[in-house]
Design an enzyme around this catalytic site. Sequence first.
Site, PDB file in Angstrom:
ATOM      1  N   ASP A 191       4.909   2.632  -3.953  1.00  8.53           N
ATOM      2  CA  ASP A 191       4.136   3.325  -4.975  1.00  8.53           C
ATOM      3  C   ASP A 191       4.070   2.399  -6.185  1.00  8.53           C
ATOM      4  O   ASP A 191       5.097   2.136  -6.826  1.00  8.53           O
ATOM      5  CB  ASP A 191       4.829   4.644  -5.336  1.00  8.53           C
ATOM      6  CG  ASP A 191       4.061   5.462  -6.371  1.00  8.53           C
ATOM      7  OD1 ASP A 191       3.212   4.898  -7.073  1.00  8.53           O
ATOM      8  OD2 ASP A 191       4.341   6.674  -6.475  1.00  8.53           O
ATOM      9  N   VAL A 192       2.882   1.899  -6.505  1.00  3.68           N
ATOM     10  CA  VAL A 192       2.755   0.890  -7.558  1.00  3.68           C
ATOM     11  C   VAL A 192       3.021   1.460  -8.946  1.00  3.68           C
ATOM     12  O   VAL A 192       3.140   0.690  -9.908  1.00  3.68           O
ATOM     13  CB  VAL A 192       1.364   0.223  -7.537  1.00  3.68           C
ATOM     14  CG1 VAL A 192       1.116  -0.466  -6.199  1.00  3.68           C
ATOM     15  CG2 VAL A 192       0.248   1.219  -7.854  1.00  3.68           C
ATOM     16  N   ASN A 231      -4.958  -4.637  -7.070  1.00  9.40           N
ATOM     17  CA  ASN A 231      -6.167  -3.989  -6.607  1.00  9.40           C
ATOM     18  C   ASN A 231      -5.986  -2.490  -6.348  1.00  9.40           C
ATOM     19  O   ASN A 231      -6.968  -1.764  -6.182  1.00  9.40           O
ATOM     20  CB  ASN A 231      -6.627  -4.698  -5.317  1.00  9.40           C
ATOM     21  CG  ASN A 231      -7.736  -3.987  -4.610  1.00  9.40           C
ATOM     22  OD1 ASN A 231      -8.858  -3.916  -5.103  1.00  9.40           O
ATOM     23  ND2 ASN A 231      -7.440  -3.454  -3.434  1.00  9.40           N
ATOM     24  N   TYR A 281     -10.781   8.000 -14.775  1.00  4.00           N
ATOM     25  CA  TYR A 281     -11.133   6.728 -14.132  1.00  4.00           C
ATOM     26  C   TYR A 281     -11.709   5.740 -15.144  1.00  4.00           C
ATOM     27  O   TYR A 281     -11.286   4.586 -15.214  1.00  4.00           O
ATOM     28  CB  TYR A 281     -12.136   6.982 -13.006  1.00  4.00           C
ATOM     29  CG  TYR A 281     -12.445   5.750 -12.186  1.00  4.00           C
ATOM     30  CD1 TYR A 281     -11.517   5.266 -11.260  1.00  4.00           C
ATOM     31  CD2 TYR A 281     -13.643   5.073 -12.339  1.00  4.00           C
ATOM     32  CE1 TYR A 281     -11.789   4.128 -10.509  1.00  4.00           C
ATOM     33  CE2 TYR A 281     -13.926   3.936 -11.593  1.00  4.00           C
ATOM     34  CZ  TYR A 281     -12.995   3.470 -10.678  1.00  4.00           C
ATOM     35  OH  TYR A 281     -13.272   2.332  -9.949  1.00  4.00           O
ATOM     36  N   ASP A 304       0.850  -1.192   0.000  1.00  2.29           N
ATOM     37  CA  ASP A 304       0.000   0.000   0.000  1.00  2.29           C
ATOM     38  C   ASP A 304       0.887   1.243   0.000  1.00  2.29           C
ATOM     39  O   ASP A 304       2.013   1.207   0.515  1.00  2.29           O
ATOM     40  CB  ASP A 304      -0.921   0.008   1.219  1.00  2.29           C
ATOM     41  CG  ASP A 304      -2.182   0.830   0.981  1.00  2.29           C
ATOM     42  OD1 ASP A 304      -3.228   0.231   0.650  1.00  2.29           O
ATOM     43  OD2 ASP A 304      -2.121   2.068   1.110  1.00  2.29           O
ATOM     44  N   LYS A 341      -9.937   2.191 -16.399  1.00  6.95           N
ATOM     45  CA  LYS A 341     -10.559   0.892 -16.153  1.00  6.95           C
ATOM     46  C   LYS A 341     -10.839   0.138 -17.453  1.00  6.95           C
ATOM     47  O   LYS A 341     -10.828  -1.092 -17.472  1.00  6.95           O
ATOM     48  CB  LYS A 341     -11.834   1.069 -15.330  1.00  6.95           C
ATOM     49  CG  LYS A 341     -11.558   1.552 -13.905  1.00  6.95           C
ATOM     50  CD  LYS A 341     -10.570   0.640 -13.162  1.00  6.95           C
ATOM     51  CE  LYS A 341     -10.331   1.076 -11.742  1.00  6.95           C
ATOM     52  NZ  LYS A 341      -9.392   0.183 -11.007  1.00  6.95           N
TER      53      LYS A 341
END
Length: 254
Positions: free
Chosen positions: A61-62, A88, A154, A37, A158
């Site tokens: 940090d992804v 996720n 967003y 996270d 997605k």
Amino acid sequence: MMLKNKVALITGGAGGIGLATAKLFLEEGAERVAIVDFSEENLKMAEETLGTEKVLYIQADVSKAEEVKNYTNKVKTELGKIDVLFLNAGVEGVVKPMEHYPEETFDQVMAVNVKGVWLGMKYAFPIMKSDGGGSVIITSSVAGLRGTAQVSAYVGSKHATIGLMRVGALEGAPDNVRVNSIHPSPVDNRMMRSLEDGFAPGMGDTVKENFTKMIPLGRYANNEDIADLALFLASDKSKFITGATYVIDGGFTV
């Protein structure tokens, strides 16, 4: 014990869906769970909530390649393998029409929601392939299947995750790495509170009421509903499923 002897890695693991999923994975016999996270504060809260030594907590940090490389290698080194990769982590951005949407916010949403998924597979695939395969689950949204005004970043992000999922499913198949995506309608958590207030500042309750009326089952999903689907896709019960988009929306898109 659907996940007996399995090691799972969950990004966005200290948030609503991630934390509910980590809890369920442990209940279903996961040998170890790694939670990644961005928020150190949320990781500390997750540690207090889960209260077990079976969980490895990693701040990262992804959207940063070196940090993703580090967290995947850390899980391999400390936990031995990656059987389940639940990508996720996600951010919602803001609610504004495209002509007023801030470019820096658009870039952040794409970096976390799209690049974060791509980097996760890029660095976890070699580990999973070398250990005999596994399951990759990507959190998308019903927003990845339709359009919604004023949330261009967003919605765009997605939609993009579906393309990455399909490529991942094809590239992973020869080594028994399965890749699927899940597509929730509104989930009763922090992200939806942010979006509700964005659509109608100060009138979030009214927005929620209107969204709920659009869902045939008459309620938002909760975090545990999404965790249940993630569990199925993480387990061997879904061993012949890859490249699929799983809608979990109470009939919202029917």
